[in-house]
Motif scaffolding. Structure first.
Motif, PDB file in Angstrom:
ATOM      1  N   HIS A 268       0.864  -1.193   0.000  1.00  0.00           N
ATOM      2  CA  HIS A 268       0.000   0.000   0.000  1.00  0.00           C
ATOM      3  C   HIS A 268       0.895   1.236   0.000  1.00  0.00           C
ATOM      4  O   HIS A 268       1.479   1.551  -1.020  1.00  0.00           O
ATOM      5  CB  HIS A 268      -0.930  -0.071   1.218  1.00  0.00           C
ATOM      6  N   ALA A 300       8.686 -12.480  -8.165  1.00  0.00           N
ATOM      7  CA  ALA A 300       8.779 -11.092  -7.670  1.00  0.00           C
ATOM      8  C   ALA A 300       7.572 -10.305  -8.170  1.00  0.00           C
ATOM      9  O   ALA A 300       6.963 -10.663  -9.184  1.00  0.00           O
ATOM     10  CB  ALA A 300      10.068 -10.447  -8.181  1.00  0.00           C
ATOM     11  N   LEU A 301       7.222  -9.264  -7.428  1.00  0.00           N
ATOM     12  CA  LEU A 301       6.190  -8.324  -7.890  1.00  0.00           C
ATOM     13  C   LEU A 301       6.899  -7.155  -8.553  1.00  0.00           C
ATOM     14  O   LEU A 301       8.001  -6.792  -8.148  1.00  0.00           O
ATOM     15  CB  LEU A 301       5.386  -7.805  -6.692  1.00  0.00           C
ATOM     16  N   ARG A 308      -5.885  -2.676  -7.554  1.00  0.00           N
ATOM     17  CA  ARG A 308      -7.123  -3.421  -7.362  1.00  0.00           C
ATOM     18  C   ARG A 308      -8.247  -2.850  -8.226  1.00  0.00           C
ATOM     19  O   ARG A 308      -9.096  -3.579  -8.694  1.00  0.00           O
ATOM     20  CB  ARG A 308      -7.504  -3.336  -5.878  1.00  0.00           C
TER      21      ARG A 308
HETATM   22  C1  SDX Z   1      -1.689   2.053  -3.581  1.00  0.00           C
HETATM   23  O1  SDX Z   1      -6.435   0.772  -3.062  1.00  0.00           O
HETATM   24  C2  SDX Z   1      -5.906   1.940  -3.353  1.00  0.00           C
HETATM   25  O2  SDX Z   1      -6.557   2.858  -3.797  1.00  0.00           O
HETATM   26  C3  SDX Z   1      -4.437   2.051  -3.047  1.00  0.00           C
HETATM   27  C4  SDX Z   1      -3.812   3.332  -3.557  1.00  0.00           C
HETATM   28  C5  SDX Z   1      -4.358   4.529  -2.830  1.00  0.00           C
HETATM   29  O3  SDX Z   1      -4.291   5.629  -3.382  1.00  0.00           O
HETATM   30  O4  SDX Z   1      -4.755   4.358  -1.644  1.00  0.00           O
HETATM   31  O5  SDX Z   1      -4.053   3.495  -4.944  1.00  0.00           O
HETATM   32  C6  SDX Z   1      -2.302   3.364  -3.331  1.00  0.00           C
HETATM   33  O6  SDX Z   1      -1.577   1.303  -2.652  1.00  0.00           O
HETATM   34  C7  SDX Z   1      -1.272   1.681  -4.988  1.00  0.00           C
HETATM   35  C8  SDX Z   1      -0.723   0.221  -5.098  1.00  0.00           C
HETATM   36  C9  SDX Z   1       0.723   0.211  -4.625  1.00  0.00           C
HETATM   37  N1  SDX Z   1       1.233  -1.185  -4.521  1.00  0.00           N
HETATM   38  C10 SDX Z   1       2.123  -1.666  -5.374  1.00  0.00           C
HETATM   39  O7  SDX Z   1       2.547  -1.067  -6.368  1.00  0.00           O
HETATM   40  C11 SDX Z   1       2.620  -3.068  -5.018  1.00  0.00           C
HETATM   41  C12 SDX Z   1       2.618  -3.935  -6.273  1.00  0.00           C
HETATM   42  N2  SDX Z   1       1.233  -4.104  -6.677  1.00  0.00           N
HETATM   43  C13 SDX Z   1       0.591  -5.358  -6.277  1.00  0.00           C
HETATM   44  O8  SDX Z   1       0.943  -5.798  -4.990  1.00  0.00           O
HETATM   45  C14 SDX Z   1      -0.889  -5.365  -6.596  1.00  0.00           C
HETATM   46  O9  SDX Z   1      -1.037  -4.919  -7.868  1.00  0.00           O
HETATM   47  C15 SDX Z   1      -1.856  -4.601  -5.722  1.00  0.00           C
HETATM   48  C16 SDX Z   1      -1.711  -4.957  -4.290  1.00  0.00           C
HETATM   49  C17 SDX Z   1      -1.674  -3.137  -5.891  1.00  0.00           C
HETATM   50  C18 SDX Z   1      -3.264  -4.964  -6.190  1.00  0.00           C
HETATM   51  O10 SDX Z   1      -3.374  -6.302  -5.977  1.00  0.00           O
HETATM   52  P1  SDX Z   1      -4.744  -7.093  -6.323  1.00  0.00           P
HETATM   53  O11 SDX Z   1      -5.762  -6.243  -6.958  1.00  0.00           O
HETATM   54  O12 SDX Z   1      -5.126  -7.837  -5.108  1.00  0.00           O
HETATM   55  O13 SDX Z   1      -4.253  -7.997  -7.483  1.00  0.00           O
HETATM   56  P2  SDX Z   1      -3.773  -9.446  -7.229  1.00  0.00           P
HETATM   57  O14 SDX Z   1      -2.718  -9.424  -6.154  1.00  0.00           O
HETATM   58  O15 SDX Z   1      -4.978 -10.294  -7.037  1.00  0.00           O
HETATM   59  O16 SDX Z   1      -3.062  -9.757  -8.595  1.00  0.00           O
HETATM   60  C19 SDX Z   1      -3.814 -10.170  -9.708  1.00  0.00           C
HETATM   61  C20 SDX Z   1      -2.777 -10.857 -10.579  1.00  0.00           C
HETATM   62  C21 SDX Z   1      -1.987 -11.920  -9.834  1.00  0.00           C
HETATM   63  O17 SDX Z   1      -1.561 -12.870 -10.797  1.00  0.00           O
HETATM   64  P3  SDX Z   1      -2.445 -14.235 -11.000  1.00  0.00           P
HETATM   65  O18 SDX Z   1      -2.509 -14.890  -9.629  1.00  0.00           O
HETATM   66  O19 SDX Z   1      -3.807 -13.790 -11.461  1.00  0.00           O
HETATM   67  O20 SDX Z   1      -1.669 -15.009 -12.031  1.00  0.00           O
HETATM   68  O21 SDX Z   1      -1.800  -9.899 -11.021  1.00  0.00           O
HETATM   69  C22 SDX Z   1      -0.531 -10.231 -10.463  1.00  0.00           C
HETATM   70  C23 SDX Z   1      -0.771 -11.196  -9.326  1.00  0.00           C
HETATM   71  O22 SDX Z   1       0.333 -12.058  -9.168  1.00  0.00           O
HETATM   72  N3  SDX Z   1       0.045  -8.965  -9.989  1.00  0.00           N
HETATM   73  C24 SDX Z   1       1.302  -8.625 -10.171  1.00  0.00           C
HETATM   74  C25 SDX Z   1       1.413  -7.341  -9.625  1.00  0.00           C
HETATM   75  N4  SDX Z   1       0.232  -6.965  -9.120  1.00  0.00           N
HETATM   76  C26 SDX Z   1      -0.619  -7.982  -9.348  1.00  0.00           C
HETATM   77  N5  SDX Z   1       2.352  -9.277 -10.722  1.00  0.00           N
HETATM   78  C27 SDX Z   1       3.518  -8.615 -10.751  1.00  0.00           C
HETATM   79  N6  SDX Z   1       3.710  -7.373 -10.259  1.00  0.00           N
HETATM   80  C28 SDX Z   1       2.676  -6.714  -9.688  1.00  0.00           C
HETATM   81  N7  SDX Z   1       2.875  -5.482  -9.224  1.00  0.00           N
END
Ligand code: SDX
Length: 429
Positions: A268, A300-301, A308
């Motif tokens: 987050h 890795a992410l 989301r």
């Molecule tokens: C913020 O909610 C908000 O509004 C938050 C925010 C705000 O203003 O408050 O916008 C601020 O928190 C932005 C997000 C910052 N976080 C990151 O950048 C961390 C990396 N991102 C991921 O951890 C992820 O994208 C999330 C947590 C942001 C969202 O995750 P979701 O919606 O729960 O998606 P998921 O984990 O279910 O992933 C769906 C798929 C998965 O693959 P499959 O299992 O379907 O094969 O996408 C993949 C995940 O593995 N995936 C990623 C990825 N994010 C999702 N793969 C690689 N790198 C990523 N960054």
């Protein structure tokens, strides 16, 4: 016009149930009526990360993830970033309307005259270990503030709420800057009421022995726009934490401490810190393909990618990218920017990222700007918390005032543990 309702057939009994559809939702409690017999508890909805569950009605922020739309009280984020200031946006988010010039002048006066913190709060910050993470200091200090303002428990009184809201918006930058100065062993710099909200924060962060801190107006504006972009974002993890904790009717300082704790997480608010560490680890453009391979292998992410809600682009990321160019005109270009631009170029044309709808989010470029503004990496989530304070408080107050529907949060569970069994004496285990 077709009736706004859902007919559900329970194939276990052949019975049908009609559920009303309101605002694109069906009332989850109605599923409890779906039973196989009088002793049946009835059905619940299972949604572990609340991925598809609306927990409140709100009039603060509207997001359309597919169209990349973000609006605060109906105003598009692009227009607010271009024409407004953070304090004006904070007023809008909290009060629902843009202020008149008189209202804005009073608001700025009120916030400006609450920026000083109690000396015991300063000593509390000074008591942390020298290398304490500033988010840990912020979380502990905001929680402790509930003991300095015991009357804040009177959350039903609108004037009392307004006073705590002013205090929190005003003092968050002071606490943040004092935490930073403590971590580098520097004396704190007290607020300078001659400066704007964001310029004063930079003064408290960076002023040395000069009599008056002279901030670069371009950099002040860039940080103010970043605060605007981070002011609110509907029911994200940290805002949901504030609402859930606030639903017990605790004071706003304790509720916001919960939000700060949630924002501390690397998925987050900690993401922009993690982006920078990822770019530093990559080190050079030729190392990018190796990381892409690790991400595809789920080892890795790609930090700063994915969201989301936004499944095409995060409108804030687009604005921040433009901001980066303005900042890098005034400060030395961040060498990590070229790696970030190449990483984005590669990812945006790669089928894996397109299929997984992974695009740069607000955190991908913000860290590069913060680093170029000479903020240490562990201060990045603190900057996010300063800005999100107005959104957290607006959402908290909206929840408090929604007495009809907002009661203490108490979700259900699916129990899969051990069935009832008798206690076994230790000698028999
Ligand atoms: C913020 O909610 C908000 O509004 C938050 C925010 C705000 O203003 O408050 O916008 C601020 O928190 C932005 C997000 C910052 N976080 C990151 O950048 C961390 C990396 N991102 C991921 O951890 C992820 O994208 C999330 C947590 C942001 C969202 O995750 P979701 O919606 O729960 O998606 P998921 O984990 O279910 O992933 C769906 C798929 C998965 O693959 P499959 O299992 O379907 O094969 O996408 C993949 C995940 O593995 N995936 C990623 C990825 N994010 C999702 N793969 C690689 N790198 C990523 N960054």
């Amino acid at each position: 016009m077709a009736e706004e309702s859902l007919t559900v057939r329970d194939n276990r009994t052949g019975k049908e149930y009609v559920l009303p559809i309101t605002n694109g939702t069906v009332p989850a409690p109605k599923f409890r009526d779906i039973k196989t017999g009088p002793d049946d508890f009835g059905l619940m909805c299972y949604d572990p990360a609340l991925n598809n569950t609306a927990v409140c009605k709100s009039r603060i922020t509207y997001i359309d993830g597919d169209k990349g739309i973000l609006e605060y009280r109906g105003y598009p984020i692009e227009q607010l970033a271009e024409k407004s200031t953070y304090l004006e946006v904070a007023y809008l988010v909290l009060h629902g309307e843009l202020p008149t010039s008189e209202q804005l002048k009073q608001w700025i006066h009120d916030i400006t005259h609450h920026t000083i913190i109690h000396e015991n709060i300063k000593r509390f910050i000074g008591s942390f270990h020298h290398d304490a993470h500033p988010m840990g200091i912020l979380c502990g200090t905001v929680g402790a503030m509930s003991t300095f303002y015991p009357s804040a428990k009177n959350i039903e009184d609108s004037e009392c709420r307004a006073l705590q809201i002013r205090r929190l918006i005003a003092k968050m930058p002071t606490i943040a800057a004092f935490a930073y100065r403590h971590s580098v062993g520097m004396p704190v710099v007290y607020p300078d009421n001659d400066l704007s909200y964001t310029a004063n924060f930079l003064s408290m962060m960076n002023k040395m022995t000069e009599l008056k801190y002279q901030p670069d107006p371009v950099l002040v504006r860039a940080l103010d726009v970043l605060f605007i972009l981070h002011a609110d974002h509907e029911q994200n993890c940290s805002t949901s934490a504030v609402r859930v904790v606030g639903s017990s009717r605790v004071d706003p300082y304790s509720a916001l401490a919960a939000g700060i704790a949630a924002l501390y997480g690397p998925l987050h608010g900690g993401a922009n810190e993690a982006v920078l560490r990822m770019l530093q680890e990559i080190g050079s453009k030729d190392k990018i393909p190796a990381l892409i391979r690790k991400v595809k292998a789920k080892e890795a992410l790609l930090m700063g990618f994915g969201h989301r809600v936004y499944k095409n682009f995060d409108p804030r990321a687009k604005i921040i990218k433009v901001l980066a160019d303005q900042v890098f005109d005034r400060v030395p270009r961040n060498p990590l920017l070229d790696i970030a631009l190449e990483l984005e170029r590669i990812a945006l044309q790669d089928d894996y990222f397109i299929q997984h709808k992974l695009y740069p989010n607000v955190d991908f470029y913000s860290g590069l700007i913060y680093q170029s503004l000479r903020f240490p990496v562990d201060m990045f989530p603190v900057l996010f918390a300063i800005a999100r304070t107005s959104g957290w408080l607006a959402q908290w107050e909206e929840m408090i005032l929604d007495e009809k529907e907002q009661r203490i949060a108490r979700p259900r569970q699916v129990y899969l543990g051990a069935k009832r069994r008798e206690y076994v004496a230790i000698e028999k285990r």
